[in-house]
Design a protein around this motif. Structure first.
Motif, PDB file in Angstrom:
ATOM      1  N   THR A  67       4.039   9.763 -18.002  1.00 28.27           N
ATOM      2  CA  THR A  67       3.884  10.760 -16.740  1.00 28.27           C
ATOM      3  C   THR A  67       5.114  11.121 -16.342  1.00 28.27           C
ATOM      4  N   GLY A  68       6.304  10.345 -16.876  1.00 31.62           N
ATOM      5  CA  GLY A  68       7.274  10.886 -16.040  1.00 31.62           C
ATOM      6  C   GLY A  68       7.743  10.263 -14.656  1.00 31.62           C
ATOM      7  N   ALA A  69       6.924   9.106 -14.297  1.00 34.45           N
ATOM      8  CA  ALA A  69       6.826   8.756 -12.949  1.00 34.45           C
ATOM      9  C   ALA A  69       8.273   7.972 -12.572  1.00 34.45           C
ATOM     10  N   ARG A  70       8.760   8.313 -11.375  1.00 38.37           N
ATOM     11  CA  ARG A  70       9.785   7.848 -10.806  1.00 38.37           C
ATOM     12  C   ARG A  70       9.536   6.833  -9.762  1.00 38.37           C
ATOM     13  N   VAL A  71       9.869   5.718 -10.041  1.00 43.83           N
ATOM     14  CA  VAL A  71       9.681   4.605  -9.275  1.00 43.83           C
ATOM     15  C   VAL A  71      10.725   4.954  -7.952  1.00 43.83           C
ATOM     16  N   ILE A  72      10.172   4.575  -6.623  1.00 39.29           N
ATOM     17  CA  ILE A  72      10.998   4.687  -5.464  1.00 39.29           C
ATOM     18  C   ILE A  72      11.766   3.436  -5.132  1.00 39.29           C
ATOM     19  N   GLU A  73      12.988   3.550  -5.706  1.00 38.62           N
ATOM     20  CA  GLU A  73      13.745   2.014  -5.271  1.00 38.62           C
ATOM     21  C   GLU A  73      14.516   2.296  -3.935  1.00 38.62           C
ATOM     22  N   GLN A  74      15.145   3.510  -3.685  1.00 44.61           N
ATOM     23  CA  GLN A  74      15.440   3.746  -2.397  1.00 44.61           C
ATOM     24  C   GLN A  74      14.748   4.979  -1.927  1.00 44.61           C
ATOM     25  N   PRO A  75      13.903   5.198  -0.936  1.00 41.98           N
ATOM     26  CA  PRO A  75      13.514   6.174  -0.372  1.00 41.98           C
ATOM     27  C   PRO A  75      14.479   7.308  -0.207  1.00 41.98           C
TER      28      PRO A  75
END
Length: 307
Positions: A67-75
């Protein structure tokens, strides 16, 4: 929709056929009889569960890649901060470890959860959901996905698929040997070995039994959607969960989620007749009615979550 179902079935059947080929090679190399009895059942279980468990262990990685999902490490903004904090609060309420929270680019309203365990999961939402849903509706969707994780649905579905694959592999070869023996005129199984027709028969039986297995797996999938809706109602409020499903019904369309994780999205497809047997999600109207008919959750009321 039917194209997606066809691709899903084709993928699952291709796996079963590949497993059958591997088993046949092992039989030829090691001289082990795998066409009946305990030996076949053991090998069928190893291969049947092997694929499902490997897929489960890789589910987070493969979902991010697909999906190309980007994990939120720092909002990066207030919306991402709200997403992370909402999932954190719901995860605490559900008694699970904090999942990774991600956003993926897609126009439809959708979200999914996946992962190898309750404490090693991923919850992702589409950009379309963030653009089109209110905070109350999005909170309910997140509660639905967190409930999937808390219910252990990813593990359950992997085990169910493993059991089904095992019996498909086992039964196809047992029945194939019986039919092959009958056609060869050696019903006692003492003919020289599997004929060419045996492999053709097994190939066909893999597809037929695999289709029935997919129907059973999708029945389990539909059942767990009702449970996740109920969980979302407990975590966010029944009126919010109903509103979220009604918004999904207004905007229901083709999903861009890859086949391997479509069953873990919140938005299902629409189908009628026999096609419904192959749907991973119940119709949204049935899910909404089930929530309306459900008794009040007294614990949720005491916690201040209005139903």
């Amino acid at each position: 929709m039917f194209k997606r179902i066809t691709l899903f079935l084709a993928t699952n059947l291709a796996v079963l056929v590949l497993l059958g080929i591997v088993m046949s090679v092992l039989q030829g190399v090691f001289g082990v009889r795998l066409d009946g009895g305990a030996g076949l059942l053991v090998f069928a279980a190893v291969f049947g569960f092997g694929g499902s468990l490997i897929s489960l262990m890789m589910s987070k990685w493969s979902a991010k890649m697909a999906t190309g999902a980007r994990v939120i490490e720092q909002p990066r903004n207030e919306a991402e901060r709200w997403l992370v904090e909402t999932v954190r609060r719901q995860a605490d309420a559900a008694g699970i470890g904090m999942p990774e929270v991600a956003v993926y680019d897609a126009p439809e309203i959708n979200a999914f959860a996946t992962g190898a365990s309750r404490n090693n999961a991923l919850v992702a939402v589409s950009t379309g959901l963030l653009r089109s849903m209110s905070r109350d509706e999005a909170e309910a969707v997140l509660g639905h996905e967190v409930s999937h994780v808390a219910n252990g649905d990813m593990v359950t579905m992997a085990l169910v698929q493993g059991v089904l694959n095992t019996f498909v592999i086992f039964l196809a070869r047992v029945v194939g040997r019986v039919i092959d023996g009958f056609l060869s005129g050696s019903r006692d199984g003492e003919h020289a070995g599997p004929s060419f027709f045996y492999y053709v028969i097994v190939f066909v039986l893999d597809m037929v039994f695999g289709l029935f297995a997919s129907m059973i797996a999708m029945w389990f999938s539909r059942h767990r959607e009702f449970r996740a809706d109920a969980g979302g109602a407990r975590l966010a409020g029944r009126h919010k969960m109903i509103a979220a499903l009604e918004r999904l019904a207004q905007n229901q369309g083709q999903s861009t989620l890859p086949n391997q994780i479509q069953a873990f999205g919140i938005s299902g497809a629409v189908a009628h007749g026999m096609r419904r047997l192959l749907l991973s999600h119940p119709p949204l109207a049935e899910r909404i009615q089930a929530l309306r008919d459900a008794p009040l959750d007294e614990h949720a009321v005491r916690q201040g979550v209005v139903s």
